[in-house]
Design an enzyme around this catalytic site. Structure first.
Site, PDB file in Angstrom:
ATOM      1  N   GLN A   1      16.862  -6.114  26.170  1.00  0.00           N
ATOM      2  CA  GLN A   1      16.214  -5.503  24.899  1.00  0.00           C
ATOM      3  C   GLN A   1      17.657  -4.573  24.525  1.00  0.00           C
ATOM      4  O   GLN A   1      17.801  -4.596  23.189  1.00  0.00           O
ATOM      5  CB  GLN A   1      15.839  -4.015  25.594  1.00  0.00           C
TER       6      GLN A   1
ATOM      7  N   ARG B   1       0.646  -0.962  32.091  1.00  0.00           N
ATOM      8  CA  ARG B   1       2.172  -0.757  32.498  1.00  0.00           C
ATOM      9  C   ARG B   1       2.375   0.480  33.867  1.00  0.00           C
ATOM     10  O   ARG B   1       1.696   0.976  33.651  1.00  0.00           O
ATOM     11  CB  ARG B   1       2.982  -0.977  31.437  1.00  0.00           C
TER      12      ARG B   1
ATOM     13  N   ASN C   1      14.543   3.937  35.251  1.00  0.00           N
ATOM     14  CA  ASN C   1      14.675   3.370  34.276  1.00  0.00           C
ATOM     15  C   ASN C   1      15.056   1.966  34.032  1.00  0.00           C
ATOM     16  O   ASN C   1      14.415   1.578  34.971  1.00  0.00           O
ATOM     17  CB  ASN C   1      15.606   3.771  33.257  1.00  0.00           C
ATOM     18  N   LYS C   2      15.182   1.561  32.793  1.00  0.00           N
ATOM     19  CA  LYS C   2      15.224  -0.509  32.907  1.00  0.00           C
ATOM     20  C   LYS C   2      16.021  -0.474  34.191  1.00  0.00           C
ATOM     21  O   LYS C   2      17.578   0.354  34.589  1.00  0.00           O
ATOM     22  CB  LYS C   2      15.945  -0.469  31.629  1.00  0.00           C
TER      23      LYS C   2
ATOM     24  N   GLY D   1       8.986   0.628  25.676  1.00  0.00           N
ATOM     25  CA  GLY D   1       9.630   2.479  25.439  1.00  0.00           C
ATOM     26  C   GLY D   1       8.585   3.160  25.642  1.00  0.00           C
ATOM     27  O   GLY D   1       7.681   3.406  25.845  1.00  0.00           O
ATOM     28  N   ALA D   2       9.258   3.694  27.236  1.00  0.00           N
ATOM     29  CA  ALA D   2       8.639   4.680  27.503  1.00  0.00           C
ATOM     30  C   ALA D   2       6.738   5.747  26.049  1.00  0.00           C
ATOM     31  O   ALA D   2       6.152   5.530  26.646  1.00  0.00           O
ATOM     32  CB  ALA D   2       8.700   6.320  28.341  1.00  0.00           C
TER      33      ALA D   2
ATOM     34  N   ASP E   1      11.894   6.324  32.580  1.00  0.00           N
ATOM     35  CA  ASP E   1       9.850   6.188  31.839  1.00  0.00           C
ATOM     36  C   ASP E   1       9.446   6.697  33.016  1.00  0.00           C
ATOM     37  O   ASP E   1       8.091   7.194  32.817  1.00  0.00           O
ATOM     38  CB  ASP E   1      10.528   4.061  32.320  1.00  0.00           C
TER      39      ASP E   1
HETATM   40  C1  LIG Z   1      12.553   6.110  25.366  1.00  0.00           C
HETATM   41  S1  LIG Z   1      12.272   5.368  26.955  1.00  0.00           S
HETATM   42  C2  LIG Z   1      13.186   3.496  27.348  1.00  0.00           C
HETATM   43  C3  LIG Z   1      12.401   3.073  27.974  1.00  0.00           C
HETATM   44  O1  LIG Z   1      12.177   1.955  28.898  1.00  0.00           O
HETATM   45  C4  LIG Z   1      12.731   0.682  28.865  1.00  0.00           C
HETATM   46  O2  LIG Z   1      12.052   0.069  29.229  1.00  0.00           O
HETATM   47  P1  LIG Z   1      10.939  -1.093  28.827  1.00  0.00           P
HETATM   48  O3  LIG Z   1      11.231  -1.473  27.477  1.00  0.00           O
HETATM   49  O4  LIG Z   1      10.808  -2.319  29.729  1.00  0.00           O
HETATM   50  O5  LIG Z   1       9.657  -0.555  27.886  1.00  0.00           O
HETATM   51  C5  LIG Z   1      14.220   1.427  29.542  1.00  0.00           C
HETATM   52  O6  LIG Z   1      13.092   1.066  31.035  1.00  0.00           O
HETATM   53  C6  LIG Z   1      14.588   2.184  28.352  1.00  0.00           C
HETATM   54  O7  LIG Z   1      15.428   3.018  29.236  1.00  0.00           O
END
Ligand SMILES: CSC[C@H]1O[C@H](OP(=O)(O)O)[C@H](O)[C@@H]1O
Length: 350
Positions: A215, A97, A266-267, A57-58, A256
Site C-alpha cells: 500500500q 473484513r 494497524n497494518k 482503509g478503515a 484500523d
Molecule cells: C486510515 S485507516 C488505513 C489503514 O487501513 C490499512 O489497511 P488495509 O489497506 O488493509 O485496509 C492500514 O492498516 C492503514 O493504516
C-alpha cells in the site's frame, strides 16, 4: 508548501440516476499504474471490492459498509421479505473484513437508519432512500472529520518543528496508506501530513513500501506525489537505519481499530516501527477518527487480526514451505506517544 489536493481522486462517491443508486470508487488494485473507477449497484460486488482491497482503509470501508446496505435495500425494496433479506445482507457485509471496526460501524449506522425508518412506518423504498441520504452524509462527514484530525495533528507537529523562533520542517515516516485513498477524502495520517505541509512544517515523508500488498509503494507515494508533498519510498527493512541516522523526526500512521486502553491495530509492520521509534526516542503518533475507537474491545489482545491469502506473500508456493500472512498487528498503548482524533489529542495513560 503549496499542495495540489485537487489532483487527488475522491475515493468513494454515490450517485442516483432514474431511481437506481450506484457506488463509484477508485479501484485501488489498479494504482499507481492506472486511475480506474469501479461503478456498481450490486451490494455483492461492493463486498468483493472490500475483500479484494479495491476499496480499503478503515474509514473508506466504513462508508462502503453503509453504502452496501443501501444498495441491498434498493434491491429488496419492491419484493417480499425486505427486513429479513436486508439484515442477512448486512451480516454478510459486516463480515467482509474482521479487523477494521469501521466496517461494522458503517453497517450499524445503516441498521440504525433502517430501524428508525421502519419504526416510523416508512416503506421499504422510503427506507432505501433514507439509506442513500445516510451514505451521502457519511462521505461528507468523513472528509470533515479528516480535516479536523489534520488540524489537531498539525498543532502537534508545529510544536515539534519549533526551534527557538524558527521552524525546522520535519522528516516524517509513515507505513501503509492512511491517506485520502484510505478514506472518503483527505486521509487521517496523511491528513496530518497535508495540514502540516500547508503550514511549512514538512520537509519530506519517508513511506514504507508495506509488504506484502505494498500500500505504501503503490498508494502512499502516488498520493503524496500527486499532492506535491516530497516523498521517498523505502523498503520496510530500511526504517531502522534511517532512524539511526537521525533522519526521522516523527512516525505517523493510521489505525484500523483502537481498543479501550489505547492499544492500536494497524497494518502489519506498524508494531516494529513503534518499537524502533521508542528505542530511538522518536514520537510515534496514531491518527484515527473516533469511529475507529472501539470501547467494547478492552485491549489489543481482543482485536481480531485478518489472515489473508498466502499468495500475497509467496505467489509461487515452494514445496515444504509454510507461509503466514497476518494483515495487521497491534501496537500497545505504551509505545504510542499520542492518538490524534477529530476531538483532539489523546495520550493513553501510561
Ligand atoms: C486510515 S485507516 C488505513 C489503514 O487501513 C490499512 O489497511 P488495509 O489497506 O488493509 O485496509 C492500514 O492498516 C492503514 O493504516
Amino acid at each position: 508548501m503549496e499542495l495540489a489536493l485537487n489532483n487527488l481522486p475522491r475515493t468513494i462517491a454515490v450517485e442516483l440516476e432514474g431511481g437506481v443508486p450506484s457506488i463509484v470508487l477508485v479501484d485501488q488494485c489498479r494504482l499507481p499504474g492506472e486511475l480506474v473507477y469501479l461503478r456498481t449497484s450490486d451490494w455483492r460486488e461492493l463486498v468483493d471490492a472490500v475483500k479484494t482491497l479495491a476499496v480499503r482503509g478503515a474509514p473508506a470501508i466504513g462508508v462502503a459498509g453503509a453504502a452496501a446496505v443501501m444498495l441491498a435495500a434498493f434491491e429488496y425494496a419492491d419484493g417480499d421479505g425486505f427486513d429479513r433479506l436486508l439484515e442477512e445482507a448486512a451480516r454478510a457485509i459486516a463480515a467482509a473484513r474482521p479487523t477494521a471496526v469501521n466496517l461494522v460501524w458503517g453497517v450499524n449506522k445503516a441498521r440504525e437508519v433502517v430501524f428508525e425508518a421502519r419504526q416510523a412506518g416508512a416503506s421499504p423504498r422510503e427506507t432505501a432512500e433514507a439509506l442513500y441520504r445516510l451514505t451521502e452524509d457519511l462521505i461528507a462527514e468523513d472528509e470533515t472529520v479528516n480535516r479536523r484530525i489534520g488540524s489537531h495533528g498539525a498543532a502537534l507537529l508545529r510544536g515539534l518543528a519549533a526551534s527557538g523562533t524558527q521552524v525546522r520542517p520535519l522528516n516524517l515516516l509513515t507505513h501503509c496508506n492512511a491517506g485520502s485513498l484510505a478514506t472518503a477524502f483527505y486521509g487521517t495520517a496523511l491528513g496530518v501530513v497535508y495540514a502540516s505541509a500547508q503550514e511549512g512544517l514538512v520537509n519530506r515523508v519517508y513511506a514504507d513500501e508495506t509488504r506484502p500488498v505494498n500500500q505504501g509503494a503503490r498508494l502512499t507515494v502516488w498520493e503524496l506525489a500527486q499532492a506535491g508533498v516530497p516523498v521517498t519510498l523505502q523498503c520496510d527493512n530500511m526504517a531502522a537505519s534511517l532512524m539511526e541516522k537521525g533522519q526521522v523526526d516523527a512516525v505517523i500512521v493510521g489505525a484500523d481499530r483502537i481498543a479501550a486502553n489505547g492499544d492500536a491495530a494497524n497494518k502489519i509492520g506498524t508494531l516494529g516501527l513503534a518499537v524502533l521509534a521508542n528505542f530511538y526516542g522518536i514520537p510515534f503518533y496514531v491518527a484515527a477518527p473516533m469511529s475507529t475507537i472501539d470501547c467494547s474491545t478492552k485491549s489489543g489482545a481482543d482485536i481480531p487480526i485478518e489472515d489473508r491469502d498466502r499468495a500475497e506473500v509467496l505467489p509461487d508456493p515452494i514445496p515444504g514451505v509454510e507461509v503466514r500472512n497476518p494483515a495487521f498487528d497491534v501496537t500497545p498503548y505504551r509505545l504510542i506517544t499520542a492518538i490524534v482524533t477529530e476531538e483532539g489529542v489523546w495520550e493513553p495513560a501510561r
